[in-house]
Design an enzyme around this catalytic site. Sequence first.
Site, PDB file in Angstrom:
ATOM      1  N   ASN A 167       0.791  -1.241   0.000  1.00  0.00           N
ATOM      2  CA  ASN A 167       0.000   0.000   0.000  1.00  0.00           C
ATOM      3  C   ASN A 167       0.825   1.295   0.000  1.00  0.00           C
ATOM      4  OD1 ASN A 167       0.723  -0.490   2.631  1.00  0.00           O
ATOM      5  ND2 ASN A 167      -1.295  -0.093   3.505  1.00  0.00           N
ATOM      6  N   ARG A 175      10.864   3.330   5.940  1.00  0.00           N
ATOM      7  CA  ARG A 175      10.663   3.354   7.385  1.00  0.00           C
ATOM      8  C   ARG A 175      11.467   2.247   8.085  1.00  0.00           C
ATOM      9  NH1 ARG A 175       4.365   3.773   9.041  1.00  0.00           N
ATOM     10  NH2 ARG A 175       4.432   1.519   9.177  1.00  0.00           N
ATOM     11  N   LYS A 190      12.225  -7.591   1.305  1.00  0.00           N
ATOM     12  CA  LYS A 190      11.317  -8.318   0.415  1.00  0.00           C
ATOM     13  C   LYS A 190      10.046  -7.507   0.240  1.00  0.00           C
ATOM     14  CE  LYS A 190       7.952 -10.769   0.495  1.00  0.00           C
ATOM     15  NZ  LYS A 190       7.259 -10.318  -0.708  1.00  0.00           N
ATOM     16  N   ALA A 192       6.342  -6.339  -1.438  1.00  0.00           N
ATOM     17  CA  ALA A 192       5.154  -7.086  -1.877  1.00  0.00           C
ATOM     18  C   ALA A 192       5.260  -7.386  -3.372  1.00  0.00           C
ATOM     19  CB  ALA A 192       3.902  -6.268  -1.586  1.00  0.00           C
ATOM     20  N   GLU A 266       4.221  -4.456  12.366  1.00  0.00           N
ATOM     21  CA  GLU A 266       3.218  -3.421  12.091  1.00  0.00           C
ATOM     22  C   GLU A 266       2.080  -4.117  11.361  1.00  0.00           C
ATOM     23  OE1 GLU A 266       3.328  -0.374  13.093  1.00  0.00           O
ATOM     24  OE2 GLU A 266       5.437  -0.079  13.606  1.00  0.00           O
ATOM     25  N   CYS A 300      -3.543   0.994   6.744  1.00  0.00           N
ATOM     26  CA  CYS A 300      -3.794   0.375   8.047  1.00  0.00           C
ATOM     27  C   CYS A 300      -4.329   1.393   9.044  1.00  0.00           C
ATOM     28  CB  CYS A 300      -2.512  -0.245   8.573  1.00  0.00           C
ATOM     29  SG  CYS A 300      -1.163   0.927   8.549  1.00  0.00           S
ATOM     30  N   GLU A 474       7.783   2.262  14.675  1.00  0.00           N
ATOM     31  CA  GLU A 474       8.695   2.724  13.616  1.00  0.00           C
ATOM     32  C   GLU A 474       8.671   4.241  13.608  1.00  0.00           C
ATOM     33  OE1 GLU A 474       7.254   0.484  10.132  1.00  0.00           O
ATOM     34  OE2 GLU A 474       9.069  -0.711  10.356  1.00  0.00           O
TER      35      GLU A 474
HETATM   36  P1  NAD Z   1       0.135  -9.354   3.630  1.00  0.00           P
HETATM   37  O1  NAD Z   1       0.305  -9.756   5.046  1.00  0.00           O
HETATM   38  O2  NAD Z   1      -0.615 -10.251   2.741  1.00  0.00           O
HETATM   39  O3  NAD Z   1       1.571  -9.182   2.945  1.00  0.00           O
HETATM   40  C1  NAD Z   1       2.563  -8.357   3.491  1.00  0.00           C
HETATM   41  C2  NAD Z   1       3.919  -8.858   3.023  1.00  0.00           C
HETATM   42  O4  NAD Z   1       4.146 -10.163   3.531  1.00  0.00           O
HETATM   43  C3  NAD Z   1       4.060  -8.956   1.513  1.00  0.00           C
HETATM   44  O5  NAD Z   1       5.371  -8.622   1.146  1.00  0.00           O
HETATM   45  C4  NAD Z   1       3.803 -10.428   1.258  1.00  0.00           C
HETATM   46  O6  NAD Z   1       4.405 -10.896   0.079  1.00  0.00           O
HETATM   47  C5  NAD Z   1       4.451 -11.048   2.469  1.00  0.00           C
HETATM   48  N1  NAD Z   1       3.930 -12.358   2.811  1.00  0.00           N
HETATM   49  C6  NAD Z   1       2.690 -12.851   2.584  1.00  0.00           C
HETATM   50  N2  NAD Z   1       2.605 -14.110   3.072  1.00  0.00           N
HETATM   51  C7  NAD Z   1       3.809 -14.407   3.616  1.00  0.00           C
HETATM   52  C8  NAD Z   1       4.328 -15.554   4.288  1.00  0.00           C
HETATM   53  N3  NAD Z   1       3.605 -16.642   4.486  1.00  0.00           N
HETATM   54  N4  NAD Z   1       5.603 -15.497   4.725  1.00  0.00           N
HETATM   55  C9  NAD Z   1       6.347 -14.400   4.541  1.00  0.00           C
HETATM   56  N5  NAD Z   1       5.919 -13.296   3.918  1.00  0.00           N
HETATM   57  C10 NAD Z   1       4.654 -13.297   3.461  1.00  0.00           C
HETATM   58  O7  NAD Z   1      -0.455  -7.889   3.665  1.00  0.00           O
HETATM   59  P2  NAD Z   1      -0.822  -6.930   2.429  1.00  0.00           P
HETATM   60  O8  NAD Z   1      -2.083  -7.436   1.832  1.00  0.00           O
HETATM   61  O9  NAD Z   1       0.356  -6.754   1.540  1.00  0.00           O
HETATM   62  O10 NAD Z   1      -1.040  -5.540   3.179  1.00  0.00           O
HETATM   63  C11 NAD Z   1      -2.239  -5.228   3.793  1.00  0.00           C
HETATM   64  C12 NAD Z   1      -2.139  -5.419   5.289  1.00  0.00           C
HETATM   65  O11 NAD Z   1      -1.015  -4.703   5.804  1.00  0.00           O
HETATM   66  C13 NAD Z   1      -3.325  -4.839   6.013  1.00  0.00           C
HETATM   67  O12 NAD Z   1      -3.778  -5.704   7.019  1.00  0.00           O
HETATM   68  C14 NAD Z   1      -2.786  -3.557   6.645  1.00  0.00           C
HETATM   69  O13 NAD Z   1      -3.473  -3.136   7.778  1.00  0.00           O
HETATM   70  C15 NAD Z   1      -1.390  -3.942   6.935  1.00  0.00           C
HETATM   71  N6  NAD Z   1      -0.552  -2.749   7.040  1.00  0.00           N
HETATM   72  C16 NAD Z   1      -0.110  -2.394   8.270  1.00  0.00           C
HETATM   73  C17 NAD Z   1       0.658  -1.261   8.425  1.00  0.00           C
HETATM   74  C18 NAD Z   1       1.152  -0.854   9.781  1.00  0.00           C
HETATM   75  O14 NAD Z   1       2.084  -0.053   9.855  1.00  0.00           O
HETATM   76  N7  NAD Z   1       0.603  -1.360  10.871  1.00  0.00           N
HETATM   77  C19 NAD Z   1       0.998  -0.487   7.311  1.00  0.00           C
HETATM   78  C20 NAD Z   1       0.533  -0.879   6.058  1.00  0.00           C
HETATM   79  C21 NAD Z   1      -0.240  -2.027   5.943  1.00  0.00           C
END
Ligand code: NAD
Length: 493
Positions: A167, A175, A190, A192, A266, A300, A474
């Site tokens: 996102n 960060r 790594k 997305a 996060e 988020c 962060e």
């Molecule tokens: P996601 O958890 O699907 O993926 C995040 C990252 O993890 C990606 O790089 C993905 O390739 C990787 N990943 C996915 N499965 C994995 C696994 N089994 N092992 C290792 N890595 C893996 O999340 P998303 O759909 O990319 O992002 C949306 C989510 O992120 C929402 O829930 C949002 O709230 C959260 N988010 C949180 C913050 C924060 O600072 N708290 C900021 C931005 C987004």
Amino acid sequence: MANTTTAPAPAPALGFPEKLMPIGGTWVPAASGDTIVVSNPATEKAIAETPAGTVQDGLAALDAACQAQDSWAATPPRVRADLLDAAYRAILERRNEFAALITAEMGKTLTEAQAEVDYGAGFFRWFAEAANRLHLEGQYGIEPGGQYRLAVSKRPVGPALLITPWNFPLAMGARKIAPALAAGCTTVLKPAELTPLTSLLLAKVLEEVGVPAGVVNVITTDNSREVIGAIMADPRVRKISFTGSTQVGKALLTQAAENVMNTSMELGGNAPLIVFDDADLDQAVEGAMVAKLRNGGQSCVAANRIYLQSGIAAEFLQRFTERMTATRVGDGAVHGVELGALVDEKQAAKVASLVEDAVSKGATCLTGGTRPGGIGYYYPPTVLTDIPENADIREEEIFGPVAAVYEFKTEEDVVRAANGTPYGLASYVFTKDLARALRVADAIDAGMTGINRGVVSNPAAPFGGTKASGLGREGGTEGLEAYLETKYTGIEL
Ligand code: NAD
């Protein structure tokens, strides 16, 4: 589609070698030779290909980070600070290039992408300043019994694995990379799989300003589970910093336990935005617009639940709904567009299904609510009220431009409702009564509260959540601490 502006998005310049990723100072293809196609969500057209990194590539990136660790940790903090400062300047010089790439791979508007570049670059400046003050982190003194001396100093935690969501393609990586480098940690990033291009451009810029080979390695992959699993099984990784969903965060915490790894998480949010009767309604409507529509709601910290006190509910809803209806939707690269495409089909379909579920169970849709046909993963600004108890949207992170609005009567009721979720990331309170604002901010169990503002992110502030929203912070001073280990030495003279 109403209020839609369409025109072809300009092809973005990549600024780095396509189909390659930087490992140990060399740009390499995936060991398998396979690639991942990255597409523009507004046009559904391919933009570029990146390597489909394998376990072998992931471990090569870790080897490179481990080899570079000692010399990077021994590099004087001021030298590291100067490199971070050079990165800050270089990113801003290439603001438009970064912004075009962010918009092309992620879908947000160019204006928002430029704001993200400023925000992301700001972490390099902030942590350059922090690196210069690293010498202040220590202590030296005589123990309370007067027998011997105590010295406490900070050292880098070690090679760090950084995993980011789609996102904020620049800011989420910035960060993490900036404080890691400031602390003296080498990194494997790594990004997305939907949005890896901005990270690759960032790595190129860091290389160009002189960050040594192996300090920042990037692995792009569509096989995260296996590649990350293999890296995390290696005890040389000392830190994992993850931003993403709570579900994946929990799985990574379990893996991190195996090697007792330092973790920062996060995770997801379910932010309440509360408007009291005495709020300045102009300010509150403006705050709700930005807290809801920034990044297409795919944040988020997006306002997931909007709570209106009964006295202002009708007027607020009328003004807010007018603003939502008037929002111009279209390709984020086109001037004047205020809401771009969502990141992919899955995200657009999920948002549509949350709205359909709520409406089918009795919710009222004041504007939007229908997904347009045609090219691009668009969803219109939508306002829902009268949302029944059993609607899924009450519990789930919406991650789209849909405002779920609820009414409340008393402060006690709304605080209870705000806290009635497993999450605790952001929250927003609108009132002119300062005592109430501070009381409610204190009562909400969330890592962050905006008072009379809809955006709180700032490199100088600690960003993070409580409960299922994560561990650690962060930015701020805490952001550097996350990459430091404390060393105590007892000295007998
Ligand atoms: P996601 O958890 O699907 O993926 C995040 C990252 O993890 C990606 O790089 C993905 O390739 C990787 N990943 C996915 N499965 C994995 C696994 N089994 N092992 C290792 N890595 C893996 O999340 P998303 O759909 O990319 O992002 C949306 C989510 O992120 C929402 O829930 C949002 O709230 C959260 N988010 C949180 C913050 C924060 O600072 N708290 C900021 C931005 C987004």
